[in-house]
Design an enzyme around this catalytic site. Structure first.
Site, PDB file in Angstrom:
ATOM      1  CB  SER A  70      94.395 103.763  60.967  1.00 45.12           C
ATOM      2  OG  SER A  70      93.410 104.097  60.002  1.00 45.12           O
ATOM      3  CG  MET A 112      91.176 105.913  51.419  1.00 40.02           C
ATOM      4  SD  MET A 112      90.312 104.430  51.960  1.00 40.02           S
ATOM      5  CE  MET A 112      91.520 103.733  53.070  1.00 40.02           C
ATOM      6  CG  MET A 168      95.979 105.403  50.424  1.00 38.37           C
ATOM      7  SD  MET A 168      95.090 104.335  51.574  1.00 38.37           S
ATOM      8  CE  MET A 168      94.720 105.528  52.855  1.00 38.37           C
ATOM      9  CG  HIS A 179      98.331 106.378  53.990  1.00 38.40           C
ATOM     10  ND1 HIS A 179      97.910 105.104  54.265  1.00 38.40           N
ATOM     11  CD2 HIS A 179      98.894 106.329  52.755  1.00 38.40           C
ATOM     12  CE1 HIS A 179      98.199 104.315  53.230  1.00 38.40           C
ATOM     13  NE2 HIS A 179      98.796 105.036  52.306  1.00 38.40           N
ATOM     14  CG  ASP A 237      98.672 101.620  56.841  1.00 36.95           C
ATOM     15  OD1 ASP A 237      98.407 102.568  56.082  1.00 36.95           O
ATOM     16  OD2 ASP A 237      97.864 101.121  57.632  1.00 36.95           O
ATOM     17  CG  HIS A 262      97.766 106.043  59.683  1.00 34.63           C
ATOM     18  ND1 HIS A 262      99.013 106.226  59.087  1.00 34.63           N
ATOM     19  CD2 HIS A 262      97.013 105.418  58.749  1.00 34.63           C
ATOM     20  CE1 HIS A 262      98.989 105.735  57.853  1.00 34.63           C
ATOM     21  NE2 HIS A 262      97.791 105.240  57.630  1.00 34.63           N
ATOM     22  CG  ASP A 280      94.241 105.367  56.509  1.00 30.21           C
ATOM     23  OD1 ASP A 280      93.928 104.639  57.477  1.00 30.21           O
ATOM     24  OD2 ASP A 280      95.365 105.357  55.975  1.00 30.21           O
ATOM     25  CG  MET A 329     100.434 100.452  51.390  1.00 33.20           C
ATOM     26  SD  MET A 329      99.528 101.184  52.773  1.00 33.20           S
ATOM     27  CE  MET A 329      98.129 100.099  52.963  1.00 33.20           C
TER      28      MET A 329
HETATM   29  C1  DX5 Z   1      94.235 100.965  54.335  1.00 33.12           C
HETATM   30  C2  DX5 Z   1      94.758 102.059  55.219  1.00 33.12           C
HETATM   31  C3  DX5 Z   1      95.127 101.568  56.587  1.00 33.12           C
HETATM   32  C4  DX5 Z   1      93.977 100.944  57.353  1.00 33.12           C
HETATM   33  C5  DX5 Z   1      94.518 100.099  58.477  1.00 33.12           C
HETATM   34  O1  DX5 Z   1      94.277 101.354  53.015  1.00 33.12           O
HETATM   35  O2  DX5 Z   1      95.874 102.704  54.662  1.00 33.12           O
HETATM   36  O3  DX5 Z   1      95.718 102.607  57.362  1.00 33.12           O
HETATM   37  O4  DX5 Z   1      93.139 101.919  57.857  1.00 33.12           O
HETATM   38  O5  DX5 Z   1      93.469  99.423  59.072  1.00 33.12           O
HETATM   39  P1  DX5 Z   1      93.644  97.955  59.649  1.00 33.12           P
HETATM   40  O6  DX5 Z   1      94.678  98.089  60.748  1.00 33.12           O
HETATM   41  O7  DX5 Z   1      92.292  97.606  60.147  1.00 33.12           O
HETATM   42  O8  DX5 Z   1      94.133  97.084  58.536  1.00 33.12           O
HETATM   43 ZN    ZN Z   2      96.954 104.074  56.051  1.00 34.11          ZN
END
Ligand code: DX5
Ligand code: ZN
Length: 219
Positions: free
Chosen positions: A10, A39, A70, A68, A177, A35, A37, A139
């Site tokens: 990620s 947000m 969010m 991903h 994840d 990956h 992320d 998650m």
């Molecule tokens: C959190 C993300 C994850 C995160 C994982 O909301 O969706 O993908 O980046 O990071 P680690 O492996 O450090 O928990």
């Molecule tokens: Zn993620």
């Protein structure tokens, strides 16, 4: 059903001042996806980055994007993340008023349709749409930040999903994840996970490439 096991680092925890280099280290180590992320500061209490940052990597890495989302109202932004290199676009069950339609929409864009569930959301909420999902993301932390601790009951959800997949003859991949480390990766894979997301455990490691290779050796 034996699916190829994949490491998906990620980039949330990567050094953005040298993002392509960091990603290349994991690619050389055998990672299979990147990956991404996204947000929005609403669905989760943090803001990360938009499609432009991901597109800066397009053409710089052969690793497909595993997006991903969010974010609230994900249908509105999903198309922005479409590139020739986008393998999955994943929306949260908790963010979709019309999940069935959202999954169909993502497939119509030409990407694999993914659905993510927060730790407290039962896998049974997905019962009727498992045939429309190419990926189910469990998650194992409450979304919004990297570097959090793995929530152990996520393993029960992975096992239940693997059973539902077997019983229903579905083809979706199972992704886990949040809080994945070299210490718990094997138990996550043994529970039935196909795609292992690791952020801080890879990109905050002393040697990114070596650590990514250690994860890959567990697959
Ligand atoms: C959190 C993300 C994850 C995160 C994982 O909301 O969706 O993908 O980046 O990071 P680690 O492996 O450090 O928990
Ligand atoms: Zn993620």
């Amino acid at each position: 059903m034996n699916k190829t096991k994949i490491l998906a680092p990620s980039i949330l925890s990567a050094d953005f001042s040298r993002l392509a280099d960091d990603v290349a280290k994991t690619e050389r180590a055998g990672a299979g996806l990147i990956h991404v992320d996204v947000m929005d500061g609403h669905f989760v209490p943090n803001i990360s980055f938009g499609a432009y940052v991901m597109k800066c990597l397009d053409g710089k890495t052969p690793l497909p994007f595993d997006v991903h989302l969010m974010i609230e109202d994900p249908d509105r932004y999903a198309a922005d993340f479409m590139t020739d290199n986008t393998r999955y676009i994943t929306v949260h069950q908790e963010a979709c008023d019309h999940l069935d339609r959202s999954l169909e929409y993502i497939r119509s864009l030409g990407a694999g349709a993914g659905v993510a569930i927060n730790p407290a959301t039962p896998v049974q909420t997905l019962t009727h749409v498992l045939g429309k999902a190419d990926l189910v993301l469990v998650m194992s932390v409450n979304p919004g930040f990297g570097g959090q601790k793995f929530i152990p009951y996520a393993l029960d959800k992975v096992r239940a999903l693997a059973d539902m997949r077997e019983l229903g003859g579905y083809g979706f991949a199972i992704e886990v994840d949040g809080g994945v480390t070299l210490d718990n990766a094997k138990s996550v894979l043994d529970a039935g996970c196909d795609i292992l997301v690791a952020g801080s455990a890879v990109f905050c490691a002393e040697d990114v490439g070596k650590t990514a290779a250690e994860f890959v050796s567990l697959l």
